[in-house]
Design a protein around this motif. Sequence first.
Motif, mmCIF file in Angstrom:
data_model
loop_
_atom_site.group_PDB
_atom_site.id
_atom_site.type_symbol
_atom_site.label_atom_id
_atom_site.label_comp_id
_atom_site.label_asym_id
_atom_site.label_seq_id
_atom_site.Cartn_x
_atom_site.Cartn_y
_atom_site.Cartn_z
ATOM 1 N N ARG A 155 0.840 -1.209 0.000
ATOM 2 C CA ARG A 155 0.000 0.000 0.000
ATOM 3 C C ARG A 155 0.872 1.254 0.000
ATOM 4 O O ARG A 155 1.868 1.342 0.707
ATOM 5 C CB ARG A 155 -0.915 -0.007 1.221
ATOM 6 C CG ARG A 155 -1.962 1.119 1.209
ATOM 7 C CD ARG A 155 -2.996 0.891 2.287
ATOM 8 N NE ARG A 155 -3.709 -0.359 2.049
ATOM 9 C CZ ARG A 155 -4.506 -0.926 2.938
ATOM 10 N NH1 ARG A 155 -4.672 -0.389 4.123
ATOM 11 N NH2 ARG A 155 -5.130 -2.057 2.642
ATOM 12 N N TYR A 156 0.509 2.201 -0.820
ATOM 13 C CA TYR A 156 1.146 3.514 -0.986
ATOM 14 C C TYR A 156 2.505 3.439 -1.692
ATOM 15 O O TYR A 156 3.162 4.454 -1.851
ATOM 16 C CB TYR A 156 1.317 4.242 0.353
ATOM 17 C CG TYR A 156 0.022 4.437 1.099
ATOM 18 C CD1 TYR A 156 -1.008 5.191 0.556
ATOM 19 C CD2 TYR A 156 -0.182 3.848 2.346
ATOM 20 C CE1 TYR A 156 -2.203 5.357 1.223
ATOM 21 C CE2 TYR A 156 -1.379 4.005 3.030
ATOM 22 C CZ TYR A 156 -2.392 4.769 2.464
ATOM 23 O OH TYR A 156 -3.568 4.927 3.124
ATOM 24 N N PHE A 157 2.928 2.228 -2.126
ATOM 25 C CA PHE A 157 4.209 2.133 -2.827
ATOM 26 C C PHE A 157 4.025 2.484 -4.301
ATOM 27 O O PHE A 157 3.072 2.052 -4.944
ATOM 28 C CB PHE A 157 4.802 0.729 -2.723
ATOM 29 C CG PHE A 157 6.102 0.588 -3.466
ATOM 30 C CD1 PHE A 157 7.286 1.022 -2.902
ATOM 31 C CD2 PHE A 157 6.119 0.049 -4.748
ATOM 32 C CE1 PHE A 157 8.479 0.898 -3.588
ATOM 33 C CE2 PHE A 157 7.310 -0.066 -5.443
ATOM 34 C CZ PHE A 157 8.487 0.361 -4.859
ATOM 35 N N ARG A 158 4.955 3.259 -4.841
ATOM 36 C CA ARG A 158 4.941 3.596 -6.258
ATOM 37 C C ARG A 158 6.331 3.352 -6.826
ATOM 38 O O ARG A 158 7.346 3.705 -6.208
ATOM 39 C CB ARG A 158 4.522 5.052 -6.478
ATOM 40 C CG ARG A 158 3.167 5.383 -5.856
ATOM 41 C CD ARG A 158 2.600 6.671 -6.409
ATOM 42 N NE ARG A 158 2.221 6.508 -7.801
ATOM 43 C CZ ARG A 158 2.241 7.498 -8.695
ATOM 44 N NH1 ARG A 158 2.651 8.696 -8.349
ATOM 45 N NH2 ARG A 158 1.874 7.291 -9.939
ATOM 46 N N ALA A 159 6.373 2.731 -7.979
ATOM 47 C CA ALA A 159 7.657 2.430 -8.613
ATOM 48 C C ALA A 159 8.405 3.721 -8.926
ATOM 49 O O ALA A 159 7.798 4.776 -9.174
ATOM 50 C CB ALA A 159 7.445 1.618 -9.887
ATOM 51 N N GLU A 160 9.721 3.613 -8.934
ATOM 52 C CA GLU A 160 10.568 4.795 -9.120
ATOM 53 C C GLU A 160 10.278 5.525 -10.425
ATOM 54 O O GLU A 160 10.267 6.754 -10.475
ATOM 55 C CB GLU A 160 12.034 4.351 -9.067
ATOM 56 C CG GLU A 160 13.025 5.484 -9.097
ATOM 57 C CD GLU A 160 14.449 4.969 -9.034
ATOM 58 O OE1 GLU A 160 14.882 4.354 -10.031
ATOM 59 O OE2 GLU A 160 15.109 5.158 -8.013
ATOM 60 N N LEU A 162 6.811 7.936 -10.498
ATOM 61 C CA LEU A 162 6.554 8.977 -9.509
ATOM 62 C C LEU A 162 6.012 10.272 -10.124
ATOM 63 O O LEU A 162 5.321 11.034 -9.451
ATOM 64 C CB LEU A 162 7.844 9.283 -8.729
ATOM 65 C CG LEU A 162 8.377 8.126 -7.870
ATOM 66 C CD1 LEU A 162 9.687 8.518 -7.206
ATOM 67 C CD2 LEU A 162 7.342 7.732 -6.829
ATOM 68 N N LEU A 163 6.322 10.507 -11.393
ATOM 69 C CA LEU A 163 5.845 11.738 -12.033
ATOM 70 C C LEU A 163 4.434 11.592 -12.582
ATOM 71 O O LEU A 163 3.836 12.569 -13.025
ATOM 72 C CB LEU A 163 6.805 12.152 -13.155
ATOM 73 C CG LEU A 163 8.244 12.487 -12.703
ATOM 74 C CD1 LEU A 163 9.098 12.881 -13.910
ATOM 75 C CD2 LEU A 163 8.231 13.615 -11.673
ATOM 76 N N ASN A 164 3.900 10.386 -12.594
ATOM 77 C CA ASN A 164 2.525 10.154 -13.031
ATOM 78 C C ASN A 164 1.578 10.267 -11.852
ATOM 79 O O ASN A 164 1.938 9.998 -10.709
ATOM 80 C CB ASN A 164 2.380 8.754 -13.660
ATOM 81 C CG ASN A 164 3.209 8.607 -14.920
ATOM 82 O OD1 ASN A 164 4.413 8.466 -14.860
ATOM 83 N ND2 ASN A 164 2.552 8.632 -16.061
ATOM 84 N N GLN A 165 0.328 10.670 -12.149
ATOM 85 C CA GLN A 165 -0.662 10.732 -11.090
ATOM 86 C C GLN A 165 -0.913 9.337 -10.538
ATOM 87 O O GLN A 165 -0.886 8.349 -11.249
ATOM 88 C CB GLN A 165 -1.973 11.309 -11.627
ATOM 89 C CG GLN A 165 -1.932 12.826 -11.845
ATOM 90 C CD GLN A 165 -3.292 13.366 -12.237
ATOM 91 O OE1 GLN A 165 -3.957 12.799 -13.085
ATOM 92 N NE2 GLN A 165 -3.700 14.445 -11.613
ATOM 93 N N GLY A 166 -1.179 9.261 -9.248
ATOM 94 C CA GLY A 166 -1.487 7.976 -8.635
ATOM 95 C C GLY A 166 -1.334 8.035 -7.134
ATOM 96 O O GLY A 166 -0.631 8.907 -6.595
ATOM 97 N N THR A 167 -2.007 7.128 -6.430
ATOM 98 C CA THR A 167 -1.985 7.111 -4.970
ATOM 99 C C THR A 167 -1.166 5.960 -4.416
ATOM 100 O O THR A 167 -0.862 5.948 -3.234
ATOM 101 C CB THR A 167 -3.424 6.986 -4.423
ATOM 102 O OG1 THR A 167 -4.005 5.768 -4.918
ATOM 103 C CG2 THR A 167 -4.263 8.172 -4.875
ATOM 104 N N GLY A 168 -0.847 4.964 -5.242
ATOM 105 C CA GLY A 168 -0.098 3.816 -4.746
ATOM 106 C C GLY A 168 -0.918 2.836 -3.937
ATOM 107 O O GLY A 168 -0.368 2.035 -3.187
ATOM 108 N N ILE A 169 -2.253 2.900 -4.081
ATOM 109 C CA ILE A 169 -3.087 1.971 -3.307
ATOM 110 C C ILE A 169 -3.879 1.023 -4.214
ATOM 111 O O ILE A 169 -4.452 0.050 -3.737
ATOM 112 C CB ILE A 169 -4.065 2.720 -2.373
ATOM 113 C CG1 ILE A 169 -4.998 3.636 -3.174
ATOM 114 C CG2 ILE A 169 -3.308 3.504 -1.329
ATOM 115 C CD1 ILE A 169 -5.994 4.384 -2.327
#
Length: 418
Positions: free
Chosen positions: A366-371, A374-381
């Motif tokens: 949860r809340y993790f986003r690939a390196e 990071l510049l794309n919209q998203g919540t990581g959930i």
Amino acid sequence: MRNKGFGKDIEIFKLLFEGISEGVIVVNKTKNIVEVNTSACDMFGYSYDELVGQHLDILIPTQFHHAHKEYTDQYLDTPKRRQMGIGKELYGVTKDGHEFPVEVGLNPFKLKGENFVMSLVTDITIRKESEVVIEKLNEELEKKIQLRTEELERTIKKLTDLNAALEIEINKRKIAEAKTKDALQKERELSDLKTKFLSLVSHEFKTPLSGILTSTTLIGKYQKTDQQDKREKHLKTIKNKVHYLTGILNDFLSVERLETGKVSYNYEEFSLVNLVNEIIYGANITLKEGQNLHYPKDLDDTILRQDKKVIELVFANLLGNAIKYSPDHTDIYFKVDTSDNKIIKFEIQDQGMGIPAKDQKHIFERYFRAENALLNQGTGIGLNIVKDHLENLNGKIKFESKENIGTIFFIEIPKRHE
């Protein structure tokens, strides 16, 4: 040791072998025993005459014969001095069938043009028994330490309670101040959490809402008939932004329900074809310029018994990611396999940025986003919610991905939830 095996050279080997406390076993290239010392005979319970001339398998438990043949064949191809069975437990078997652990050192040599291998065998039964005793003692020691620790914790708790009681009696004001400070700290932490959450929501909502406002304003300026294509363009922008915001809200609601255990699933029967059509319809309105979504148009219909809304949410999220992280003018594939009687399989393949290898083990957290995202919209959930829902539906999800090439998600769901 008798004059059997090496013939005239026996006296030399007798002198060498009998001075060794380990068991010595010499085999020829056919793995037949040609010489042993007294220690080996005693270790395995055979007489000298009973061993010499026998195949080496007589000293190896039956269940290991096949594996041992492969190991020895490989070794004889390229013999060299080494310990046998590194990382593995080796066993010998005595004449009366008793199995015992051993260590074996291999020493190849050549005599009169013929290749032999001398094995130094050590019975490590006592060592193994000692290890078991030591392990048991360690476990008992750990239990004692745990008991002592618990006793110490109870003592500390009693002292803490006593000190607390004494402090209450001695100085109520100090206790009140401590409670106030604690309450203030918790309030600050709660405020920080609210701030972070609002920042996340603000960041994810601001851009779509700005786009909706801009498109709404521009639509009002295109009132002529020949400007219909411009109106359609902005209407599509509004639909996409609203769809994105709806997805975020659904994700937040899903997280709250999953965390509090308030998720309730509505299992019903529905058509697979109908499900696929609704999934594809929802995805099509978010496609970028030139993107093509390929899906089975002649799919054999199947009646499923699952939570349709949750499955739609799962695929909306996965297809949304495939679209979002793929550039314009690329192909996205949505595949369905109904060949299994009990399981229905799906694949979602894109030609997007892919997931870096070092980030792949965290991708469902949860809340993790690939390196690289990071510049794309998203919540990581999103993927965390997808995995939780699929597991609750007795389904599975896995993926393969290569950076700058694309990603394939593999999903399995039972056709009927029993």
